[in-house]
Motif scaffolding. Sequence first.
Motif, short mmCIF file in Angstrom:
data_model
loop_
_atom_site.label_atom_id
_atom_site.label_comp_id
_atom_site.label_asym_id
_atom_site.label_seq_id
_atom_site.Cartn_x
_atom_site.Cartn_y
_atom_site.Cartn_z
N LEU A 101 -5.31 -14.42 4.86
CA LEU A 101 -5.13 -13.07 5.39
C LEU A 101 -4.45 -13.18 6.76
O LEU A 101 -4.77 -14.07 7.54
CB LEU A 101 -6.47 -12.36 5.56
CG LEU A 101 -7.48 -12.47 4.42
CD1 LEU A 101 -8.78 -11.77 4.82
CD2 LEU A 101 -6.93 -11.88 3.14
N SER A 121 0.85 -1.19 0.00
CA SER A 121 0.00 0.00 0.00
C SER A 121 0.89 1.24 0.00
O SER A 121 2.07 1.17 0.35
CB SER A 121 -0.91 0.00 1.23
OG SER A 121 -0.13 -0.05 2.41
N HIS A 168 -7.10 -2.48 4.46
CA HIS A 168 -6.20 -1.34 4.67
C HIS A 168 -6.82 -0.31 5.63
O HIS A 168 -6.10 0.29 6.44
CB HIS A 168 -5.83 -0.69 3.34
CG HIS A 168 -4.79 0.37 3.48
ND1 HIS A 168 -5.08 1.72 3.40
CD2 HIS A 168 -3.47 0.28 3.74
CE1 HIS A 168 -3.98 2.41 3.60
NE2 HIS A 168 -2.98 1.57 3.80
N TYR A 226 -1.16 -8.46 5.87
CA TYR A 226 -0.65 -9.02 4.62
C TYR A 226 -1.59 -10.11 4.11
O TYR A 226 -2.31 -10.75 4.89
CB TYR A 226 0.79 -9.53 4.76
CG TYR A 226 1.08 -10.35 5.99
CD1 TYR A 226 1.32 -11.72 5.89
CD2 TYR A 226 1.18 -9.76 7.25
CE1 TYR A 226 1.63 -12.47 7.01
CE2 TYR A 226 1.49 -10.52 8.38
CZ TYR A 226 1.72 -11.88 8.25
OH TYR A 226 2.01 -12.63 9.36
N ALA A 227 -1.59 -10.29 2.80
CA ALA A 227 -2.56 -11.19 2.17
C ALA A 227 -1.95 -11.87 0.96
O ALA A 227 -1.10 -11.29 0.27
CB ALA A 227 -3.81 -10.42 1.76
N TYR A 249 0.70 -7.45 -0.14
CA TYR A 249 -0.13 -8.51 -0.69
C TYR A 249 0.40 -8.95 -2.05
O TYR A 249 1.24 -8.28 -2.67
CB TYR A 249 -1.59 -8.07 -0.81
CG TYR A 249 -1.85 -6.98 -1.84
CD1 TYR A 249 -2.21 -7.30 -3.15
CD2 TYR A 249 -1.75 -5.63 -1.49
CE1 TYR A 249 -2.46 -6.31 -4.08
CE2 TYR A 249 -1.99 -4.64 -2.42
CZ TYR A 249 -2.35 -4.98 -3.71
OH TYR A 249 -2.58 -4.00 -4.64
N LEU A 278 -9.21 -5.86 -0.15
CA LEU A 278 -7.93 -5.21 0.14
C LEU A 278 -8.14 -3.80 0.68
O LEU A 278 -7.45 -3.36 1.61
CB LEU A 278 -7.06 -5.19 -1.11
CG LEU A 278 -6.57 -6.56 -1.60
CD1 LEU A 278 -5.90 -6.43 -2.96
CD2 LEU A 278 -5.62 -7.20 -0.59
N GLU A 279 -9.13 -3.10 0.12
CA GLU A 279 -9.42 -1.75 0.60
C GLU A 279 -9.93 -1.79 2.04
O GLU A 279 -9.52 -0.98 2.89
CB GLU A 279 -10.45 -1.08 -0.31
CG GLU A 279 -10.76 0.35 0.07
CD GLU A 279 -11.73 1.00 -0.90
OE1 GLU A 279 -12.26 2.08 -0.56
OE2 GLU A 279 -11.98 0.44 -1.99
N MET A 329 0.59 -2.33 4.42
CA MET A 329 -0.05 -3.57 3.97
C MET A 329 0.73 -4.13 2.79
O MET A 329 1.16 -3.38 1.90
CB MET A 329 -1.51 -3.33 3.58
CG MET A 329 -2.25 -4.64 3.24
SD MET A 329 -4.04 -4.41 3.04
CE MET A 329 -4.10 -3.69 1.39
#
Length: 317
Positions: free
Chosen positions: A271, A212, A312, A253-254, A219, A308-309, A217
């Motif tokens: 996740l 991000s 975050h 983190y993903a 991913y 994801l949004e 974050m």
Amino acid sequence: MWSFDGLLDEIRSADTITVFRHIHPDCDAVGSQFGLKNWILDNWPEKHVYALGNEYCQQGNCWPESDSCSREIIRTSLAIVLDTANEERIDDERFESAKKIIKIDHHPNRSPYGKMQFVFERSAATCEILAEFFKQCEEQAVSQKTAEYLYRGILTDTLGFKTTNTREHTLSIAGWLSQYSVRVPDLNRELFEISMREFRFDAMLRDTVITSPDGRMAYRIISADELQDWNLTVSEAKNFIDVYGNIREVEIYALLCEMPGSDPATFEGSLRSKNVAINDIAEKFHGGGHANACGVRGLSSKEVFDLLERLHTRIPN
């Protein structure tokens, strides 16, 4: 906290016991399953015990193959379901036909099932729960094999005793298990060493990480083509989620994987967070799990980015 009223009596009185786990099994699922089966047979060799499940746990490649039995056998059995939060995730729908069902788990108990439930949400692993139960059953024997099954599950579910739910009891019960000649260094290598192919995949994930704008974050979205190129299943790929867990700046983190053959594309993933709870977000995206470790499945491309949004926004300023 550690009350197992009636559990030993149920096991003693059952001639046939079927032991179930969740889909996409991890080491806690199979460790608790085979640990319980082995403990029962060590103490009551005349019983018939079946460890059931359709999928194999890849980590360590050290697990026995699942047993097989008829629906009629299940119908007459005591079914013990381990490490599975809800009925939809049990890796054999035939459990429903059992004479009696017992749930033993450490996930949030938002979907109760079974005649008896032994759910301890503060436990780091279902293997930790079973180890405590065996410890309380002072007249029953614990073999090295049983202890090692349970130790594997605790070791992996805590990521080597590094997760936030690793508590004094977790360490204490792991120490208690070790008295049964648990091969601690060997099990660490067995579970955490990787092949050169896996090492290179790990390096690729590090090299292509997406973060991000604030760096809090991390991913990666893995396409079905990439899975094919690396000759990995979705379950195998998701096991690499913790490659991002050692980044100091990262809180959440993903790792999300496109399901091979899906049209339109659908995704499932793992996740993780270091401190903040994210399982309530996972539940809104067809998933769930622990506060800091959970999964999602059946997501569209749009839902992936919505997820994801949402993740975050959960990170504190």
